[in-house]
Design an enzyme around this catalytic site. Sequence first.
Site, short mmCIF file in Angstrom:
data_model
loop_
_atom_site.label_atom_id
_atom_site.label_comp_id
_atom_site.label_asym_id
_atom_site.label_seq_id
_atom_site.Cartn_x
_atom_site.Cartn_y
_atom_site.Cartn_z
CE LYS A 1 5.23 -17.65 -0.89
NZ LYS A 1 4.58 -18.97 -0.85
CG ASP B 1 1.97 -20.37 0.82
OD1 ASP B 1 2.56 -20.12 1.88
OD2 ASP B 1 2.52 -20.97 -0.13
CG ASP C 1 -7.10 -6.16 2.23
OD1 ASP C 1 -8.11 -5.85 2.86
OD2 ASP C 1 -7.04 -6.19 0.98
CG ASP D 1 -12.11 -9.50 3.04
OD1 ASP D 1 -11.98 -8.66 3.96
OD2 ASP D 1 -12.69 -9.24 1.96
CE1 TYR E 1 -3.01 -3.16 0.98
CE2 TYR E 1 -4.50 -1.30 1.01
CZ TYR E 1 -4.29 -2.65 0.96
OH TYR E 1 -5.37 -3.50 0.88
C1 IPM Z 1 -10.16 -2.84 4.06
C2 IPM Z 1 -10.48 -2.42 2.66
C3 IPM Z 1 -9.53 -1.31 2.24
C4 IPM Z 1 -8.13 -1.86 2.26
C5 IPM Z 1 -9.86 -0.68 0.87
C6 IPM Z 1 -11.29 -0.17 0.82
C7 IPM Z 1 -8.92 0.42 0.51
O1 IPM Z 1 -10.43 -3.50 1.80
O2 IPM Z 1 -10.24 -1.99 4.98
O3 IPM Z 1 -9.85 -4.02 4.27
O4 IPM Z 1 -7.69 -2.46 1.28
O5 IPM Z 1 -7.47 -1.70 3.28
MN MN Z 2 -10.12 -5.43 2.81
#
Ligand code: IPM
Ligand code: MN
Length: 323
Positions: free
Chosen positions: A165, A198, A222, A226, A118
Amino acid sequence: MTHLITLISGDGIGAEVIPAARTVLEALDLPLRFQEADAGFGTFERVGDALPPATLDACAASDAILFGATSSPMAKVAGYQSPILNLRRHFDLFANLRPAVGEGVDLLIVRENTEGLYSRRERVEDGGATAIAERVITAAASERITHVACEQARARRGKLTIVHKANVLKETCGLFRRAAFGVATDYPDLAVEELLVDTAAMRLVQDPGRFDVLVTTNLFGDILSDLAAGMTGGLGMAPSANVGAGHPALFEPVHGSAPDIAGQGIADPRAAILSAAMLLDFLGYTEAASALRRATYATPHTGNTAHTARAILAQMERDGAHV
Ligand code: IPM
Ligand code: MN
């Protein structure tokens, strides 16, 4: 003494779940004050700035920020920068805490929030035929995020997994790994291990109960957060905290703006409400935070945003919490 909270709904379902979370926070008998501020793609379209100076001033003057979501365009839009990334950067909110709780799962991903992939150092060469992103890892950022993860592990079940990694990314992940292990030696009471990212993804699915706290770099965190959300009731239940060295800290549901269901009043507000519970913890209202968390996990989403928020308050009353 009151605490000032800035509410930023942002785009999409942010405009539904943040008001729902506000209703819940206002019903708790706590000395909180609220102010609203604008940010997001809609704001950018209206005023040409996704994060206007007035919003930054409002945030700077507050103790905590509750943030909804913003739409992130896939392609470059001239002049647009993600307000959530800018807020993290502006207030140096370097630690992204992402808990996942569910059947046999109780873990916390501690995601580095300021660098890695990022870095915003992306460019094209060869007239657009080659695209390059620079992955920036610093010892300082790797050390401070590991400190946060170790403190969290100490307050939880005492286990830390360093995720990287380094077998491929020998410089960047190599540095992160060395820095993380270096900090972890200051915490001899913790059980510290490492996993390649991984492998970590596979183990998360196969045996989530083995994890307590995971610490990792920005993009890995990130993705894994999820994944963890998907294992525990989905993004509708996934909260997060973005914290730095002081105030303000920023709290947001992980789910994003969900344009497919926005505007219908059906979004699940529980991730925003669990984020509000993390905010209460941060401000020191730990009892209210636990009561709110307990009630939220015990309440199914009714299919209607406002109803679910009211059902959570009703559950708190049944639990005998002070509402
Ligand atoms: C998160 C989101 C953000 C990120 C996006 C919206 C920029 O996916 O907060 O996980 O990638 O950090
Ligand atoms: Mn995210």
